[in-house]
Design an enzyme around this catalytic site. Structure first.
Site, short mmCIF file in Angstrom:
data_model
loop_
_atom_site.label_atom_id
_atom_site.label_comp_id
_atom_site.label_asym_id
_atom_site.label_seq_id
_atom_site.Cartn_x
_atom_site.Cartn_y
_atom_site.Cartn_z
N GLU A 1 -7.05 7.53 18.26
CA GLU A 1 -7.62 8.82 18.69
C GLU A 1 -8.65 9.27 17.65
O GLU A 1 -9.74 9.75 18.00
CB GLU A 1 -6.52 9.87 18.83
CG GLU A 1 -5.65 9.71 20.08
CD GLU A 1 -4.66 8.55 19.98
OE1 GLU A 1 -4.35 8.10 18.86
OE2 GLU A 1 -4.21 8.07 21.05
N GLU B 1 -10.83 -1.80 5.96
CA GLU B 1 -9.63 -2.02 6.75
C GLU B 1 -9.94 -2.00 8.25
O GLU B 1 -9.35 -2.75 9.02
CB GLU B 1 -8.63 -0.92 6.40
CG GLU B 1 -7.26 -1.11 6.99
CD GLU B 1 -6.30 -0.03 6.51
OE1 GLU B 1 -5.19 -0.01 7.01
OE2 GLU B 1 -6.67 0.79 5.65
N SER C 1 0.40 6.85 2.89
CA SER C 1 0.90 8.03 3.62
C SER C 1 1.97 8.78 2.86
O SER C 1 2.65 8.24 2.00
CB SER C 1 1.47 7.60 4.97
OG SER C 1 0.47 7.02 5.76
N GLN D 1 0.85 -1.19 0.00
CA GLN D 1 0.00 0.00 0.00
C GLN D 1 0.89 1.23 0.00
O GLN D 1 2.00 1.18 0.50
CB GLN D 1 -1.00 -0.01 1.16
CG GLN D 1 -0.45 -0.13 2.56
CD GLN D 1 0.07 1.17 3.14
OE1 GLN D 1 -0.02 2.23 2.53
NE2 GLN D 1 0.62 1.08 4.34
#
Lengths: 326, 376, 326, 376
Positions: free
Chosen positions: D355, D242, D127, D124
């Site tokens: 978070e 995911e 980012s 993948q």
């Protein structure tokens, strides 16, 4: 495999929810705590079929229906209904399995019909009789014997003001024999399951109440639910409850299998932890108001803490989970 | 660097001996009941007669002029002896430090001696229904009148107010000013005309606090602390104090964790709970040593007080949760540990919730950026 | 009573901090991990007096100075200095207390001067010799005997790439007698204290680094340090470290008292927990970059996890805390 | 409501028997090493030959057309048998669902069979250095050219990319558009001209991911998934997937907690760790049952996927921490549990930090108000 409630089961839960919402349990809990032993709600629950769920069909029950029982107790927990409901249901299992038809015939139809309120003591696991003053019968099961028991002395007070716990002494012997310990074990496991369902319902109600409070209560110029700390507290509570619930239903479905004892223990551990976390967060997010006995949710908070260690402590249940050899 | 306590040993020995002779053999009834309150008030009088109710105050006001170290040692002895809870703590730990910082000599001389003597018991009156953690949102008013002020409005969560004599709090004296401005710090009697006290039950049903309804309550000028309109600044010195060591002295936790250890041993020293018992015991000792560090420092600890508040309040909950787990199936039953547990649950909420304390720690101690909105 | 460092102690710490900052430990840690056994820094630390702190004056040491030792190890931890430093200091205590003047005279002046690097095995508590390949001497202490030990086979790799752990076999016997177990106990306790000080230093460095990162790293249009979740994570880390530190210094001051063993164990538990929380939060706040071995703080994160269970596990130390009858 | 698994028992028995015969007796080397990657690739080929690499895919693409329940049961058998980690998971669990939702038939036919056969292993490439959790801040570009696109920029934390064949990710195709707009979802070969792969070591030093430097890398039009400019919407279906069950199937945790229980017993069943072992075991079973609930539902679980992600990622860390505590002084030593621990630490970070997941749960499941600023 279809691991979600069917339409009939959902409807049963919704019916109870509606009944209890209309009843307005907070006032009822306070009256019960003050010693009022009115049975109007008990009768209504019986009419809805709650007490038939642990009574064999030959004694006017619905047979033992653990999933429906979880549905019912979840709603009763959600509304924090007071009284020895779990005890009465566990007693029904005990009486149904004790291999004494006469004894069963004497009490089970009355339990199913809501005419008999029963409390219960099993010294190793349930030490005192909940609300024995409200009961038509208090059972004491010990080894191979079942006795009718009498309160001895005055009740001990619980953090939950609606729970009075009575020490008892044995009165008349009701049954004896090798079927009794097996019946008592089944009764205990079913009580644990019912208590777990109640805890999930209590936790869910506290989460819902706290979410509403966080949406409306303002501090520092905004709704406190905007603060990330409050959000994360509540997200954790939801997560705990979301994973306790399937354990409780999964345990109900393993009734009758050798895994039942282990599965109800796993359910109780998770339900207890999730409900306790819900109670702590409810208290922390509400602040001082949640800490007062006149605010209704505090009744839920106290009941959670009481049930956390009732019907077996978390440590005892964790031990049972790991005790099974594999 | 040293931990030499020998200079305070004579004082420690005297306190220990006095406590051994005087601490009631059977615990007093809960101070959150009427009978218990009366019994605790009598105990405060006995302490006061020995100048032991507020040892760190000057002798002129009924104290011993004790050093901070002597105060810490006093607290250790006090709680180790199993002495009663302090019904006078609102006055001694919250109001008195404010008076020392901002009061006039007349106020000190008038207010402190009866407080030390246990004759006047004080309640705090900080919160209002719309102003809990956000104290700057206060709305109860003080209106200027001849010779003083008239108070109107409502206070809530006023601890001890069900049975106490007097109270102190902030009032909005300039209705046009917003939030932290235009507030005045005032003291008022709870039996004054216009004051209605409605006790509120805490989780276990005991009236540990009250609502106060104030209807044109007259307060003379001499009962204003600091300058009118400067109440916020005056109060903040008390708030800092509250989060520091004085509201929960290390001695309380040393005694409580020793009792926890004894309870655990009596119940068979279950290895499942061993780590949690050890952690509570270790943390109480950490809090003690942190206290010694705090009083050894010459600088102002400032926002670091928030670190203390978070620590002791969570330790208090944890140690009581552990005790309830030791009690197992009896955890729900009325008793000292259950009352201590209920009391501990207030810790993370009051005197600024721990969420707010963590913001203070992050922003004012660690220097993380403030959120770019009001408050937070 | 004055429970804060005096000016001289503070200066000692600042001097070490300056030395280590100028050295630039990350590159040194990587070289050490790759097998480079250069002793330039070791010599510099010796010149600053670090190794004299556990050596008696008659053997060219400063006498045993536990507070200064904590000051030094805190700074060494803050910079994650690699090598068997705690082992060498503990060995100095063992050799100094083993009641064998000749043995002491042979090694202690060299330890104090930074000329002898020593590793150590004590089977019950320190199972393998850290960096024995870098040591001039590896001690094996067992019962009443002290042996010089030899690596047997190859090193085991640790999560901390700068730690190589060697199984050993006994070589020459160096000392024996009833003083040995006492000396070994003192050496162990001092090693635990030194390890605790290192952990607090490691935790503090991770907190400082993470705070700087949170102030500067931007996501969703703002510095991540503005988010309450990040703030609260970091506030918790500070709180843990702030209460571990006084336990470590308090333990140092109880050296020589009967409470020393209990106090160093309490310090190790708190320091370990606080540093581990700092490492977890550092990782979580940094996100992926903290998870890579090329980012320097990851060296600190790995060392914390390694030291968490070195010199006694948290469970062993908690047991020691409660073992003292009272 | 029932948990009747008997209809899938024949499939389960077949899988179990095949695994018993084929799972390597000695564990393969870590898949994050070159030798291990090669060994795992060979294993994927063996799975693929049996149509067991992606059982839920249609047979035409190399699967078995298995139901969700059969897939769950497959996963349970797979991990219970101690079978190797799945080097093909980026392709099978992240890319393939996107292709099923948005790909053309040509793409499905071209991309899926070699993926199922273990012939093409995917990395993948989500980012970028400035866009981790905040994926909308992507800056790497795709520029329209004749017959396709030119990619430029940098990707990072590209898992498996050190040794994989191809990669997929989002690129900014409209430089004027902001954040979620103007992104395009593309597939590209890692050995193409202009691609530089720089492996990055994870905490234990193994090159579990890589940086990708893209310098005018040509990608033909047929390797765009969905419409150009619609990449965000296309990618979000993968992201939801995911966070759901597929990235971490219940079978993984059932097997891991069984191993934990065995480890704990081998090490003397220390009562101090009993509750934590029990909790891990219970939570793995809860996750299993939650999985059955999820596949029994007929509605879209939507944001509830975040609840799963928080749960499994924290369970994974807890169970490995417990295992390390069972190992005690040997916890720091290289071994399977330590590698599992290191792997688990990535869980709360990647695929949206926990978070962010908690914000999603609070705002989209519980309906709490969004902060009145961008993001949150």
């Amino acid at each position: 495999m279809k691991f979600v409630l069917d339409a009939e089961q959902r409807l049963f839960g919704e019916t109870l929810h509606k009944l209890l919402t209309e009843t307005g349990t907070p006032a009822l809990i306070r009256r019960w705590a003050a010693g009022d032993r009115d049975r109007t709600l008990w009768t209504a629950l019986a009419e809805a079929g709650v007490f038939t769920l642990a009574v064999p069909e030959r004694h006017d029950g619905a047979g033992l229906l653990p999933v429906e029982l979880v549905v019912a107790l979840h709603e009763l927990g959600r509304h924090a209904v007071p009284g020895p409901i779990v005890e009465t249901l566990a007693a029904a299992v005990l009486l149904g399995e004790a291999d004494d038809e006469a004894l069963g015939a004497r009490w089970l139809p009355r339990i199913a019909a809501g005419e008999a309120v029963v409390s219960l003591v099993a010294p190793a696991v349930v030490r005192r009789a909940l609300d024995a003053d409200a009961a038509d019968l208090t059972l004491l099961v010990d080894g191979e014997e079942v006795w009718s028991a009498l309160p001895e002395g005055s009740a001990v007070r619980s953090l939950d003001p609606a729970r009075r716990l009575f020490p008892v002494v044995a009165g008349e012997r009701l049954a004896a024999g090798p079927a009794v310990p097996r019946a008592a074990a089944a009764a205990y496991d079913l009580g644990v399951l019912a208590c777990s369902a109640q805890l999930v319902g209590l936790g869910r109600a506290l989460l819902d109440t706290t979410v509403v409070y966080a949406r409306t209560r303002r501090q520092f110029g905004r709704a406190i639910g905007e603060f990330q700390a409050v959000k994360h507290h509540l997200a954790n509570v939801l997560t705990g409850l979301e994973f306790a619930r399937p354990l409780v239903y999964g345990a109900a479905l393993s009734f009758g299998s050798p895994d039942f004892a282990r599965d109800v223990s796993a359910a109780k551990v998770a339900a207890s932890d999730a409900a306790y976390a819900a109670a702590r967060v409810a208290l922390q997010v509400h602040g001082a108001i949640g800490y007062t006995d006149e605010y209704d949710p505090s009744l839920w908070i106290r009941k959670v803490r009481a049930l956390h260690s009732a019907w077996g402590t978390p440590a005892e249940h964790r031990a049972r989970v790991l005790a099974v050899p594999r | 660097m040293d931990l030499d306590l020998s200079p305070v040993e004579p004082f420690q020995a005297e306190v220990r001996a006095w406590l051994r002779r005087n601490v009631p053999a059977t615990p007093l009834p809960s101070l959150e009941t009427e009978a218990g309150f009366t019994a605790h008030r009598a105990w405060e009088r006995a302490l006061g007669a020995e100048r032991l109710s507020a040892v760190s105050w000057p002798e002129a006001y009924g104290g011993r002029g004790a050093s901070p170290l002597e105060w810490l040692v006093f607290e250790e002895e006090y709680y180790a002896a199993g002495a009663p809870g302090r019904v006078s703590q609102n006055g001694i730990n919250l109001l008195a430090p404010t008076l020392f910082a901002h009061g006039t000599t007349e106020q000190l001389e008038r207010v402190l001696p009866p407080m030390a003597a246990g004759e006047v018991i004080w309640a705090q009156a900080w919160s209002e229904p719309g102003a809990g953690s956000d104290l700057a949102a206060l709305r109860a008013t003080a209106t200027r009148v001849d010779g003083g002020w008239r108070l109107n409005g409502q206070k809530t969560w006023s601890s001890r107010a069900a049975f106490a004599d007097r109270a102190f709090g902030l009032f909005r004296s300039d209705p046009a000013a917003e939030r932290h401005r235009g507030l005045t710090y005032l003291m008022f009697p709870l039996d004054a005309e216009g004051v209605t006290v409605r006790p509120i039950g805490r989780l276990d049903g005991r009236p540990a606090f009250a609502e106060l309804f104030l209807d044109d309550v007259f307060v003379p000028d001499r009962d204003v602390i600091g300058e009118p309109g400067q109440g916020w600044a005056v109060a903040m010195s008390t708030a800092g104090n509250e989060r520091g060591l004085t509201l929960r002295s290390p001695g309380r936790f040393l005694a409580a964790t020793d009792r926890l250890l004894a309870l655990w041993r009596e119940h068979g020293a279950d290895p499942l709970l061993r780590d949690r018992v050890a952690d509570a015991w270790i943390k109480a000792r950490a809090y003690r040593l942190k206290g010694f560090e705090t009083i050894s420092r010459t600088d102002d600890i400032g926002a670091e007080a928030s670190v203390n508040k978070v620590f002791w309040s969570e330790l208090d909950v944890e140690l009581h949760e552990t005790a309830l787990d030791v009690l197992g199936p009896d955890a729900e039953l009325e008793g000292d540990w259950l009352e201590g547990y209920v009391f501990s649950l207030a810790g993370p909420i009051y005197a600024g919730t721990n969420e707010i304390q963590r913001n203070v720690i992050a922003e004012r101690v660690l220097g993380l950026p403030r959120e770019r909105r009001v408050g937070g």
